[in-house]
Design a protein around this motif. Sequence first.
Motif, short mmCIF file in Angstrom:
data_model
loop_
_atom_site.label_atom_id
_atom_site.label_comp_id
_atom_site.label_asym_id
_atom_site.label_seq_id
_atom_site.Cartn_x
_atom_site.Cartn_y
_atom_site.Cartn_z
N LEU A 21 0.85 -1.19 0.00
CA LEU A 21 0.00 0.00 0.00
C LEU A 21 0.88 1.24 0.00
O LEU A 21 1.97 1.24 0.59
CB LEU A 21 -0.92 0.03 1.23
CG LEU A 21 -1.95 -1.09 1.37
CD1 LEU A 21 -2.60 -1.02 2.75
CD2 LEU A 21 -3.02 -0.97 0.29
N SER A 22 0.40 2.30 -0.63
CA SER A 22 1.19 3.53 -0.69
C SER A 22 0.27 4.73 -0.79
O SER A 22 -0.75 4.69 -1.48
CB SER A 22 2.13 3.49 -1.91
OG SER A 22 2.80 4.72 -2.07
N GLN A 23 0.64 5.80 -0.08
CA GLN A 23 -0.02 7.10 -0.19
C GLN A 23 1.05 8.15 -0.44
O GLN A 23 2.07 8.18 0.27
CB GLN A 23 -0.81 7.45 1.08
CG GLN A 23 -2.00 6.54 1.34
CD GLN A 23 -2.80 6.99 2.56
OE1 GLN A 23 -2.33 7.78 3.36
NE2 GLN A 23 -4.01 6.46 2.67
N SER A 274 7.70 19.62 -0.28
CA SER A 274 8.54 18.58 -0.85
C SER A 274 7.93 18.10 -2.16
O SER A 274 6.72 17.85 -2.22
CB SER A 274 8.66 17.41 0.13
OG SER A 274 9.31 16.32 -0.46
N PRO A 275 8.72 17.96 -3.24
CA PRO A 275 8.13 17.54 -4.52
C PRO A 275 7.34 16.25 -4.43
O PRO A 275 6.27 16.13 -5.06
CB PRO A 275 9.35 17.39 -5.43
CG PRO A 275 10.35 18.36 -4.87
CD PRO A 275 10.16 18.29 -3.38
N LEU A 276 7.84 15.27 -3.67
CA LEU A 276 7.13 14.01 -3.53
C LEU A 276 7.48 13.40 -2.18
O LEU A 276 8.65 13.22 -1.87
CB LEU A 276 7.50 13.05 -4.67
CG LEU A 276 6.65 11.79 -4.86
CD1 LEU A 276 6.71 11.32 -6.31
CD2 LEU A 276 7.11 10.65 -3.94
N ARG A 277 6.47 13.11 -1.42
CA ARG A 277 6.68 12.45 -0.13
C ARG A 277 5.43 11.64 0.19
O ARG A 277 4.34 11.93 -0.30
CB ARG A 277 6.98 13.45 0.98
CG ARG A 277 5.82 14.37 1.33
CD ARG A 277 6.19 15.39 2.38
NE ARG A 277 6.65 14.77 3.61
CZ ARG A 277 7.05 15.48 4.67
NH1 ARG A 277 7.09 16.81 4.62
NH2 ARG A 277 7.44 14.86 5.76
N GLY A 278 5.60 10.63 1.04
CA GLY A 278 4.44 9.83 1.37
C GLY A 278 4.76 8.72 2.34
O GLY A 278 5.80 8.73 3.01
N MET A 279 3.86 7.74 2.41
CA MET A 279 3.98 6.60 3.31
C MET A 279 3.77 5.33 2.51
O MET A 279 2.94 5.29 1.58
CB MET A 279 2.96 6.69 4.44
CG MET A 279 3.09 7.92 5.33
SD MET A 279 1.87 7.93 6.68
CE MET A 279 0.35 8.08 5.73
#
Length: 312
Positions: A21-23, A274-279
Amino acid sequence: MPRRYEITHDTTYSYHSPVALSQQRLHLIPRLLSWQQVSEQTLEIWPPPSLRLDQSDGFGNPLTLLQFHEAHESLGVRSRMVVDVDDVAPPPTSPAWETVAARLQFQRGEVVDGAVLEAARFRFASPFGRIKSDFAAYAADCFPPGRPLLDAVSALNHRIHRDIRFQPGATSVATPVIEVLRCRRGVCQDLAHLMIACLRSLGLAARYVSGYILTTPPAGQARLVGADASHAWVSVWCPEASQDGWLAFDPTNDLRPGNQHVTLGWGRDFSDVSPLRGMIHGGGAHQLSVAVTMRPLDELVLDTVPGMDGPG
């Protein structure tokens, strides 16, 4: 004179094991501004997300939210944009810096107008924009009593450029700004965070700006694909001296941003834009690859080289 740029920003995560899973949160779509217009914008995402939501964040920046419900071993995002940027003329004068700082101080019984209230969001400490006496002391010589704000911030911009050595790899995203001041080295986000910390420690409002800057290849060499990187600079609140109430400064290059800078967005510090960040759930370790190409549309782009990871 206005300039038109084509920018491609490629980000790839390669995971050592499948991610279940990713967000993700993306700040990869540039703002529409009085001096900046976007004529083309596309986002290519692989694998295709299970859910995509395009909206604005709390600072008015374009924000893309992604969810991935299927297992995947890599994540790739390509942002391509065509942006027109006008040059910004410097103001002829500005009020004393103490006058601007005083407008941000709360006065009992005072009705605060919307512009001051908005600026006050950038007056207080944030995760990477700390308020300490060390920062006020470092900047003190640039801010003598009565000095016009434009002159004072220009002097600080020059001091940080002179004192802090630009050294990729010397810091990480998590490096505290006080360490940047002590070690005197870092990349563009570190210089921007240091300048923000100094300004806020003196009672001024300062915001972190994320975007791109046109780089110039060595004489006789072609502009290379993927050789650029995202960039960061600073803007300080000064309502009397600019159309939108903010003055921009680039301490990494010791200049005032103009039509060579493209703005993605702004916030209190890097953590907001931040250009791209997540969990993610799963994945184990990962490898990150980032490649940015920025070119005027009247130039040809030749060859290919690996990209740089992170701002700087």
